[in-house]
Design an enzyme around this catalytic site. Structure first.
Site, mmCIF file in Angstrom:
data_model
loop_
_atom_site.group_PDB
_atom_site.id
_atom_site.type_symbol
_atom_site.label_atom_id
_atom_site.label_comp_id
_atom_site.label_asym_id
_atom_site.label_seq_id
_atom_site.Cartn_x
_atom_site.Cartn_y
_atom_site.Cartn_z
ATOM 1 N N THR A 24 0.831 -1.205 0.000
ATOM 2 C CA THR A 24 0.000 0.000 0.000
ATOM 3 C C THR A 24 0.864 1.253 0.000
ATOM 4 O OG1 THR A 24 -1.964 1.016 0.994
ATOM 5 C CG2 THR A 24 -0.367 0.081 2.527
ATOM 6 N N LYS A 76 3.414 1.332 -3.950
ATOM 7 C CA LYS A 76 2.877 0.517 -5.054
ATOM 8 C C LYS A 76 3.723 0.633 -6.329
ATOM 9 C CE LYS A 76 -1.925 0.590 -3.471
ATOM 10 N NZ LYS A 76 -3.340 0.814 -3.817
ATOM 11 N N ASN A 133 0.083 -4.036 -6.128
ATOM 12 C CA ASN A 133 -0.441 -4.010 -4.753
ATOM 13 C C ASN A 133 -0.527 -5.413 -4.166
ATOM 14 O OD1 ASN A 133 -2.714 -4.887 -6.238
ATOM 15 N ND2 ASN A 133 -4.043 -4.222 -4.581
ATOM 16 N N GLY A 185 -4.262 10.120 -8.888
ATOM 17 C CA GLY A 185 -3.194 9.374 -8.205
ATOM 18 C C GLY A 185 -3.156 7.921 -8.653
ATOM 19 N N GLY A 186 -2.548 7.075 -7.810
ATOM 20 C CA GLY A 186 -2.362 5.666 -8.155
ATOM 21 C C GLY A 186 -3.692 4.940 -8.335
ATOM 22 N N GLY A 198 -16.022 2.060 -1.310
ATOM 23 C CA GLY A 198 -14.880 1.240 -1.727
ATOM 24 C C GLY A 198 -14.769 -0.115 -1.048
HETATM 25 P P1 NAP Z 1 -3.207 9.470 -3.669
HETATM 26 O O1 NAP Z 1 -2.346 9.133 -4.834
HETATM 27 O O2 NAP Z 1 -2.596 9.975 -2.425
HETATM 28 O O3 NAP Z 1 -4.360 10.539 -4.042
HETATM 29 C C1 NAP Z 1 -5.199 10.439 -5.121
HETATM 30 C C2 NAP Z 1 -5.388 11.792 -5.786
HETATM 31 O O4 NAP Z 1 -6.354 12.550 -5.079
HETATM 32 C C3 NAP Z 1 -4.179 12.692 -5.836
HETATM 33 O O5 NAP Z 1 -3.311 12.304 -6.849
HETATM 34 C C4 NAP Z 1 -4.810 14.051 -6.078
HETATM 35 O O6 NAP Z 1 -5.066 14.233 -7.475
HETATM 36 C C5 NAP Z 1 -6.138 13.928 -5.349
HETATM 37 N N1 NAP Z 1 -6.110 14.638 -4.069
HETATM 38 C C6 NAP Z 1 -5.284 14.406 -3.025
HETATM 39 N N2 NAP Z 1 -5.544 15.262 -2.016
HETATM 40 C C7 NAP Z 1 -6.569 16.063 -2.452
HETATM 41 C C8 NAP Z 1 -7.269 17.147 -1.893
HETATM 42 N N3 NAP Z 1 -6.977 17.605 -0.664
HETATM 43 N N4 NAP Z 1 -8.230 17.747 -2.633
HETATM 44 C C9 NAP Z 1 -8.540 17.301 -3.896
HETATM 45 N N5 NAP Z 1 -7.894 16.266 -4.468
HETATM 46 C C10 NAP Z 1 -6.918 15.655 -3.758
HETATM 47 O O7 NAP Z 1 -4.019 8.186 -3.244
HETATM 48 P P2 NAP Z 1 -4.415 6.888 -4.061
HETATM 49 O O8 NAP Z 1 -3.450 5.807 -3.746
HETATM 50 O O9 NAP Z 1 -4.681 7.218 -5.473
HETATM 51 O O10 NAP Z 1 -5.777 6.520 -3.302
HETATM 52 C C11 NAP Z 1 -6.863 7.392 -3.380
HETATM 53 C C12 NAP Z 1 -7.987 6.975 -2.442
HETATM 54 O O11 NAP Z 1 -8.497 5.711 -2.847
HETATM 55 C C13 NAP Z 1 -7.534 6.818 -0.985
HETATM 56 O O12 NAP Z 1 -8.548 7.349 -0.167
HETATM 57 C C14 NAP Z 1 -7.422 5.319 -0.820
HETATM 58 O O13 NAP Z 1 -7.656 4.922 0.511
HETATM 59 C C15 NAP Z 1 -8.524 4.833 -1.739
HETATM 60 N N6 NAP Z 1 -8.297 3.479 -2.260
HETATM 61 C C16 NAP Z 1 -9.251 2.561 -2.026
HETATM 62 C C17 NAP Z 1 -9.099 1.274 -2.509
HETATM 63 C C18 NAP Z 1 -10.170 0.267 -2.249
HETATM 64 O O14 NAP Z 1 -9.921 -0.929 -2.398
HETATM 65 N N7 NAP Z 1 -11.349 0.690 -1.889
HETATM 66 C C19 NAP Z 1 -7.944 0.912 -3.226
HETATM 67 C C20 NAP Z 1 -6.986 1.898 -3.472
HETATM 68 C C21 NAP Z 1 -7.168 3.177 -2.974
HETATM 69 P P3 NAP Z 1 -4.812 15.675 -8.147
HETATM 70 O O15 NAP Z 1 -3.473 16.113 -7.674
HETATM 71 O O16 NAP Z 1 -4.876 15.368 -9.581
HETATM 72 O O17 NAP Z 1 -5.908 16.593 -7.680
#
Ligand code: NAP
Length: 245
Positions: free
Chosen positions: A61, A65, A86, A128-129, A228
């Site tokens: 995580t 990743k 992952n 993001g990822g 999710g």
């Molecule tokens: P990440 O890379 O940290 O964040 C995702 C994107 O969200 C960032 O690249 C950014 O995009 C945007 N962001 C971040 N902070 C923000 C803010 N304050 N306001 C507006 N946009 C914001 O995280 P990730 O790994 O992609 O995961 C994203 C979410 O998905 C997390 O909450 C994670 O827990 C969840 N997730 C869930 C599962 C599941 O199985 N349910 C699996 C994976 C991840 P921009 O810079 O383009 O705005």
């Protein structure tokens, strides 16, 4: 010696996986344990392997990743395509093979929500990822999509540019940002929610709380909503199959 599984990441305080797998092992009488491995940098990965010779599988995580990939012996095609792993299978001869089960979990949880009569177009909020896995699935399902970010780039819209018309015609909206996740439960992506209809599907990758502020906006309009949790369970089960295949 008992089989081991585990999760590597930087901060694992509220991890779902250890509880999920240890419950599963108890319920099914499987002699195995799932542990959290908090590591300050990815270089500690080898140390985890060396000090846990019965490890059969790992989940990966935030923030490792992508960083994990150079440490693996092979990476399966889907994971390779999006550059994120992952899930790792550790073979009996000690080889580490990388997979991406977020893709599988997201696809399995999204498909039952889709109405076959509707040609969806989607908005993906965040870049993001997790958005990479979502993009991969939408491409697989032939659903056109628009990425939305705080930073406008070529082919990526900023939130300020989202019109009511665009919201109205984008019947699938997926929140991949951490906005709304506990404890910041009142925050949500800045989109014109009043253009939502009961034909919309709102999908939030966050699962804590179960009803995020983003999903609540959809519920108000009679939209289909999904958090999710199913994705999370789907990726966990896909990992279990990979480890035991
Ligand atoms: P990440 O890379 O940290 O964040 C995702 C994107 O969200 C960032 O690249 C950014 O995009 C945007 N962001 C971040 N902070 C923000 C803010 N304050 N306001 C507006 N946009 C914001 O995280 P990730 O790994 O992609 O995961 C994203 C979410 O998905 C997390 O909450 C994670 O827990 C969840 N997730 C869930 C599962 C599941 O199985 N349910 C699996 C994976 C991840 P921009 O810079 O383009 O705005």
């Amino acid at each position: 010696m008992i089989d081991k599984y585990g999760l590597i990441g930087k901060k694992l305080g509220h991890s779902f996986s250890a509880q999920y797998f240890n419950n599963k092992f108890r319920e099914l009488g499987i002699e195995a344990v799932y542990d959290n491995y908090e590591i300050p940098t990815i270089e500690y990965f080898r140390e985890i392997l060396n000090s846990n010779p019965t490890l059969k599988g790992l989940n990966v995580t935030i923030p490792y990743k992508r960083e994990i990939i150079p440490f693996l012996d092979a990476v399966e095609e889907m994971a390779n395509n999006i550059g994120a792993v992952n899930c790792i299978k550790i073979t009996t001869d000690g080889k580490c093979i990388g997979y991406n089960t977020d893709i599988i979990g997201f696809q399995q949880s999204l498909e039952p929500l889709l109405n076959k009569e509707i040609s969806y177009q989607a908005l993906i909020l965040g870049t993001g990822g997790a958005a990479d896995a979502v993009e991969y699935v939408l491409q697989t399902l032939n659903i056109p999509y628009q990425l939305v970010s705080r930073t406008e780039k070529e082919d990526i819209l900023s939130y300020e540019r989202l019109t009511e018309d665009l919201i109205n015609e984008s019947l699938l909206i997926i929140n991949t940002t951490p906005l709304g996740m506990y404890p910041n439960v009142d925050s949500k992506p800045n989109i014109p929610y009043k253009a939502l209809t009961n034909n919309h599907i709102l999908y939030d990758l966050t699962y804590n709380p179960a009803e995020t502020a983003f999903l609540k906006e959809g519920i108000k309009k009679g939209a289909i909503v999904c958090n999710g949790l199913e994705m999370l369970k789907g990726q966990a089960e896909a990992g279990w199959k990979i480890w035991n295949d």
